[in-house]
Scaffold this motif. Structure first.
Motif, mmCIF file in Angstrom:
data_model
loop_
_atom_site.group_PDB
_atom_site.id
_atom_site.type_symbol
_atom_site.label_atom_id
_atom_site.label_comp_id
_atom_site.label_asym_id
_atom_site.label_seq_id
_atom_site.Cartn_x
_atom_site.Cartn_y
_atom_site.Cartn_z
ATOM 1 N N GLN A 173 25.494 54.263 81.154
ATOM 2 C CA GLN A 173 25.292 52.987 80.468
ATOM 3 C C GLN A 173 25.076 51.841 81.449
ATOM 4 O O GLN A 173 24.666 50.768 81.050
ATOM 5 C CB GLN A 173 26.455 52.696 79.510
ATOM 6 N N SER A 174 25.373 52.057 82.741
ATOM 7 C CA SER A 174 25.277 50.924 83.666
ATOM 8 C C SER A 174 23.842 50.741 84.153
ATOM 9 O O SER A 174 23.051 51.670 84.203
ATOM 10 C CB SER A 174 26.224 51.115 84.842
ATOM 11 N N LYS A 175 23.530 49.497 84.484
ATOM 12 C CA LYS A 175 22.187 49.150 84.937
ATOM 13 C C LYS A 175 22.133 49.382 86.439
ATOM 14 O O LYS A 175 22.911 48.785 87.179
ATOM 15 C CB LYS A 175 21.930 47.674 84.601
ATOM 16 N N GLY A 176 21.258 50.256 86.876
ATOM 17 C CA GLY A 176 21.199 50.571 88.300
ATOM 18 C C GLY A 176 22.338 51.510 88.686
ATOM 19 O O GLY A 176 23.168 51.877 87.864
ATOM 20 N N TRP A 177 22.389 51.905 89.949
ATOM 21 C CA TRP A 177 23.432 52.820 90.420
ATOM 22 C C TRP A 177 24.643 52.019 90.859
ATOM 23 O O TRP A 177 24.776 51.652 92.011
ATOM 24 C CB TRP A 177 22.925 53.704 91.549
#
Lengths: 302, 203
Positions: B168-172
């Protein structure tokens, strides 16, 4: 100079500073309720769904991954950023390339107030009363050459001052880009202030781009370099995940992000029971910008 | 020895006290959301906080066996509390999403089928349901040895929970990856142990 954007919202539409500064106190005491309705809220702006968010909302809920991925990280750490002295390198296909000091730029530009909707790709939104000037004026100052087609932007990078850059969340420095006609559009501004004050570091001091019909990440912060080019420049989120973030990234309720719907958004500042509201095509600026994308498949070129 | 003293002291901690401690953040965060202490976007903040606490408790339940095997610290009495309270926070996380965040039945169903990270999260929730339903002594007695087999569902459920967080997170982002890493490490510690046991019995 091409046609200029006519601002239909006046400074008087913005909540008076003393009122928004005191909003919490007013809300704390029921006595304030009547006062707010009568004189406090900017009636015209409200009628257009454009009541600006409070200074506190705008300056405490930010994405500026150079300072961390938490929404409160920029407000905590961005003050470490050296914003004075500051100059912007304008280069590439321009007649007068060079390093322009921020003071010289601001002295030559016509600063106006622009109350814009701001829609993040994460499906939240705000209304921000920016102070700034049209990017077209800055580009005219540098003299755009006839073969230039795109404008590339770059954010300041200093690993000592930006704790978030220790992690490879994105390929630093942050870069963005616009097609030249998008950059020259009268809605596109470089902002140096909010609510008539200097723009805070977490919002992209001392100068940031604002493109109100595109998702927020296109409006690159703390710009140190502007390059005119004939090739579509790389953009940070597109490099990180081309499937999820396109070059254009125009606000479009009909084109979902692969992981969430873009049909609705939540206006920041509504509290625990705020409901979502429909997202507008081109963030409500379709009338002004739709002609830029005539004949393009917006689903394919998102 | 420090370890024996610790184990001895732990025997005197009543499990109900742990339930109460673990329950405290639930109303506290909600109240903070109401009071404006969770920032300008309290719905998203509450959703994330409940999800993070749920994952923390479930990972704690996963850590109890390795902790006993490797360091000899016995927290086995508290494992049910960690699992049950983890499930309670999963439900709270889900309710904030359903009622406060999306608040539309059609949009919720569309999200579940269309968004892989939500599909994964829902799968984790469904795997936890039979475990929560059989978390009483009576159910444990009734199911006998099958109880232990059934409760192995906790492993895939927690892995899916960690995956849901990463997806669900944007980017790593670092934090979700660290959590998923911890989950996989805790499972690897069990696997390693099991295969060693098998080898020993074969030899």
């Amino acid at each position: 100079m091409a046609l200029r954007w006519k601002n239909t919202l006046k400074p008087s539409d913005v909540t008076d500073e003393s009122l928004w500064l005191n909003r919490r106190h007013l809300l704390a005491g029921m006595a304030g309720a009547g006062l707010m309705g009568a004189a406090g809220l900017p009636q015209r702006a409200q009628a257009q769904g454009l009541a600006p968010n409070s200074w506190e909302d705008i300056t405490s809920y930010n994405n500026f991954y150079e300072f961390g991925t938490g929404k409160d990280d920029p407000a905590k750490y961005a003050r470490q950023m050296t914003i004075s002295p500051w100059s912007i390198r304008i280069d590439g296909m321009v007649d007068k390339p060079g390093d322009y000091a921020i003071e010289d730029i601001l002295a030559r530009m016509q600063i106006e107030e622009r109350i814009y909707r701001f829609r993040c790709v994460e499906a939240w939104s705000m209304v921000v009363p920016w102070n700034g000037f049209e990017l077209a004026d800055l580009l005219d100052m540098a003299g755009v050459q006839a073969n230039a087609r795109y404008v590339a932007f770059e954010t300041y990078l200093n690993r000592d001052e930006m704790p978030g850059t220790r992690y490879p969340v994105l390929d630093w420095p942050y870069v963005e880009g616009l097609r030249l006609d998008e950059a020259m559009h009268p809605l596109t501004i470089m902002a140096s202030g909010i609510y008539g004050r200097d723009i805070p570091a977490q919002n992209g001091a001392p100068l940031r781009l604002v493109v109100p019909w595109k998702y927020g990440f296109k409006s690159i912060k703390s710009v140190v370099r502007i390059t005119l080019t004939d090739r579509q420049p790389p953009t940070s989120w597109n490099k990180a995940n081309p499937r999820e973030y396109g070059f254009y990234s125009n606000v479009n309720p009909q084109v979902d992000h692969p992981r969430w719907s873009q049909a609705q958004e939540r206006r920041i500042g509504g509290g625990l029971f705020a409901s979502r509201q429909p997202t507008l095509m081109m963030n409500g600026y379709a009338q002004e910008v739709a002609s830029l994308y005539k004949g393009m498949d917006l689903k394919a070129q998102f | 020895m420090l370890r024996d003293r610790l184990n001895h002291a732990l025997r005197h901690v009543p499990t109900w006290a742990l339930y109460i401690c673990m329950a405290v953040p639930l109303p506290l965060f909600f109240w903070q959301g109401l009071a404006g202490a969770l920032g300008p976007e309290p719905i998203r903040a509450l959703e994330h906080l409940y999800g993070q606490v749920a994952l923390a408790y479930l990972v704690a339940s996963l850590a109890i066996t390795p902790l006993r095997r490797i360091w000899g610290i016995n927290l086995l009495r508290f494992r049910r509390a960690a699992g049950v309270m983890g499930f309670v926070y999963v439900v709270a996380h889900l309710l904030v999403w359903l009622v406060l965040d999306i608040a539309s039945v059609t949009a919720i169903w569309a999200d579940i089928v269309k968004r892989p990270y939500i599909t994964v999260g829902m799968a984790a929730f469904l795997l936890l349901l039979p475990l929560a339903a059989t978390s009483t002594n009576a159910a444990q007695r009734r199911l006998g040895p099958r109880w232990g087999q059934l409760h192995k569902l906790a492993y895939p459920a927690i892995v899916l929970g960690g995956l849901h967080y990463v997806m669900q997170s944007k980017g790593w982002q670092l934090q979700p990856i660290l959590w998923l890493g911890a989950i996989l490490l805790l499972l690897a510690l069990r696997m390693g142990r099991k295969s060693r046991n098998r080898r020993a019995s074969l030899g």
